[in-house]
Design a protein around this motif. Sequence first.
Motif, PDB file in Angstrom:
ATOM      1  N   GLU A  31       5.302  -3.301 -14.551  1.00  0.00           N
ATOM      2  CA  GLU A  31       6.072  -4.157 -13.647  1.00  0.00           C
ATOM      3  C   GLU A  31       7.171  -4.824 -14.471  1.00  0.00           C
ATOM      4  O   GLU A  31       6.951  -5.223 -15.612  1.00  0.00           O
ATOM      5  CB  GLU A  31       5.196  -5.217 -12.983  1.00  0.00           C
ATOM      6  N   THR A  39       0.844  -1.189   0.000  1.00  0.00           N
ATOM      7  CA  THR A  39       0.000   0.000   0.000  1.00  0.00           C
ATOM      8  C   THR A  39       0.881   1.240   0.000  1.00  0.00           C
ATOM      9  O   THR A  39       1.767   1.381   0.844  1.00  0.00           O
ATOM     10  CB  THR A  39      -0.915   0.023   1.241  1.00  0.00           C
ATOM     11  N   VAL A  56       3.864   2.834  -9.969  1.00  0.00           N
ATOM     12  CA  VAL A  56       2.461   3.116  -9.660  1.00  0.00           C
ATOM     13  C   VAL A  56       2.211   4.615  -9.735  1.00  0.00           C
ATOM     14  O   VAL A  56       3.019   5.413  -9.234  1.00  0.00           O
ATOM     15  CB  VAL A  56       2.084   2.595  -8.255  1.00  0.00           C
ATOM     16  N   LYS A 100      -4.022   5.935  -9.531  1.00  0.00           N
ATOM     17  CA  LYS A 100      -4.062   4.741  -8.697  1.00  0.00           C
ATOM     18  C   LYS A 100      -3.915   3.459  -9.529  1.00  0.00           C
ATOM     19  O   LYS A 100      -4.509   2.424  -9.229  1.00  0.00           O
ATOM     20  CB  LYS A 100      -5.346   4.698  -7.853  1.00  0.00           C
ATOM     21  N   GLU A 101      -3.137   3.547 -10.577  1.00  0.00           N
ATOM     22  CA  GLU A 101      -2.921   2.415 -11.465  1.00  0.00           C
ATOM     23  C   GLU A 101      -1.458   1.969 -11.451  1.00  0.00           C
ATOM     24  O   GLU A 101      -0.552   2.799 -11.270  1.00  0.00           O
ATOM     25  CB  GLU A 101      -3.310   2.776 -12.899  1.00  0.00           C
ATOM     26  N   VAL A 102      -1.257   0.668 -11.662  1.00  0.00           N
ATOM     27  CA  VAL A 102       0.086   0.151 -11.887  1.00  0.00           C
ATOM     28  C   VAL A 102       0.463   0.467 -13.333  1.00  0.00           C
ATOM     29  O   VAL A 102      -0.207   0.032 -14.265  1.00  0.00           O
ATOM     30  CB  VAL A 102       0.161  -1.365 -11.622  1.00  0.00           C
ATOM     31  N   GLU A 161      -3.712   0.940  -3.033  1.00  0.00           N
ATOM     32  CA  GLU A 161      -3.491  -0.453  -2.669  1.00  0.00           C
ATOM     33  C   GLU A 161      -3.099  -1.255  -3.911  1.00  0.00           C
ATOM     34  O   GLU A 161      -3.679  -1.075  -4.977  1.00  0.00           O
ATOM     35  CB  GLU A 161      -4.751  -1.042  -2.038  1.00  0.00           C
ATOM     36  N   THR A 162      -2.093  -2.121  -3.770  1.00  0.00           N
ATOM     37  CA  THR A 162      -1.662  -2.966  -4.880  1.00  0.00           C
ATOM     38  C   THR A 162      -1.654  -4.431  -4.440  1.00  0.00           C
ATOM     39  O   THR A 162      -1.817  -4.732  -3.253  1.00  0.00           O
ATOM     40  CB  THR A 162      -0.259  -2.584  -5.378  1.00  0.00           C
ATOM     41  N   LYS A 163      -1.423  -5.321  -5.384  1.00  0.00           N
ATOM     42  CA  LYS A 163      -1.400  -6.759  -5.099  1.00  0.00           C
ATOM     43  C   LYS A 163      -0.013  -7.250  -4.687  1.00  0.00           C
ATOM     44  O   LYS A 163       0.160  -8.417  -4.360  1.00  0.00           O
ATOM     45  CB  LYS A 163      -1.846  -7.543  -6.326  1.00  0.00           C
ATOM     46  N   TYR A 164       0.974  -6.356  -4.689  1.00  0.00           N
ATOM     47  CA  TYR A 164       2.360  -6.760  -4.491  1.00  0.00           C
ATOM     48  C   TYR A 164       2.752  -6.726  -3.018  1.00  0.00           C
ATOM     49  O   TYR A 164       2.250  -5.900  -2.252  1.00  0.00           O
ATOM     50  CB  TYR A 164       3.303  -5.853  -5.279  1.00  0.00           C
TER      51      TYR A 164
END
Length: 379
Positions: A130, A76, A120, A125-127, A92-95
Motif C-alpha cells: 500500500e 472486495t 492485491v 489473496k494477500e495485500v 476481501e480487504t480492509k480498504y
Amino acid sequence: MINKSVFIASLFSVLLVQGCSNARPDLDDLPRLEERQVELKRSWKTSVDGNFGESSERFNLVAEDNALFLVTEKGTLYELAQKDGHKNSKVETKYKASSGVTRNGDTLYFGTYDGFLVAVSLSTKEVLWETVLSSEVLSEASYAAGKLAVQTTDGRLSLLDAQTGAILWGAKEDIPALTVRGTSSPIIYQGKVLAGFSNGKLNAYSLQSGALQWSYEVGKPEGRYEIERLSDLDGRLVVNNGVVYAVAYNGNLVALSVSSGRPLWQRNIPSSVGLAVKNDQLAVVDMQSKVILLNAKNGSEIWQNNELVNRDLISPEFFRDYLAVIDRESYIHLLDLTTGNIAARRLTNDDVPPGSRLVTGSNQLFLLTPDADVTALSY
C-alpha cells in the motif's frame, strides 16, 4: 455554436449530480422505438459484495482473458467468468475503495478515499503493498512497462513502481476554485504519461524522468462566473494509432498527436462524460445528451441523434455493430452505427440508482450498476 444559457444550465445540472443525485429533475419521455433491429437479452446477472460508491461511473470492469475484474466500494475484489458470471476469485480487504481496478496479470490495483493505492494478489489473496498518496483517488490507475500512473483530486500525478509501490516521480497542476468532483484516468503510451487536469490542460510527461514533454489547453476557462469557467478534463482519455482524444467541460473536443502534442482537429462539443473510439469512428455524448458520431481522423460529423436529449447519458461504448449508451432510468439504447437510429432498447433493472458503467467484451456488453450487480447482455 452552443447557446450560452443552455451550456450554463447544463453545468449547473452536472454540479447537482455530483452533490445530490436525489435532486435531479425528471427525465424527458423515452422516444418511440420505431423498429427494433435486434433483441438485447440478459445472458447472466451476478451480485457482488458491496456497491460502487458515489457513482459506479468511477468504478470500472476490466474485461480480459475471458474474465471480468472489479472492486466494490467495500474493498472486495472479484474475478468473474465472462461466459456465465461465475465467481472465479474473491478477495476481501480492509480498504474502502474509491475507484476501479487496474490489472497486471495476477495483481489488481485500486485507490481509496483516504489516498492509498493498494496492490492485491488474486491467487494468494494477500495485500502486496500500500502506498499513501497526497489525496483521494477517484479514477483507476494506468499500468504499462512495470509502472503505474495515478491521479489524485489535488491535481497531482504520481508514477509508481508496480512491484514495490515506490513513488518514482510526481507532477502537479494548480486546480481552479470550482471543479466538478472527479479526475480522468492517465494513460501510459509510447514512453509518455498522458494526463488531463481540472484546469483544462492535457499534459504529456516522460515516463522515465517525469519531465514535461508538451502541454495543450483543451479547456480554456472563460467567463465572469466560476461556473462558466469550468474546464475540467474528467472524461476518459482515449489513445488510438498515435492520437490522443480528449474532451473538456467548456466545449472543446480535440485530437492531438501523442508524439508532439500538435492539434490535428478540434470541435466545439461540450461534454461532461468521456468518449469512445473504434477504428476511424469517435462517439461522444454532449452536455444535453445528444449522441454524436464523428470521423476520428478529421472530426467531421457522421450523424447526430437528438432523441435522448436530457436523459443524462453516460459515456458511450462501441458494441459490435452498434453504439451503446445508458440513461439515468437504466435503459440501455443501441444506436445503429450507419444511421444513428435507435435499434434496440432494454431496461436493465427497475429502480437502479443513477450512475452505471458499460464495458464491451467480444460478444457481450457488461454493465456495472450501483446496486451491487454485474450484468451481461447480448444479442
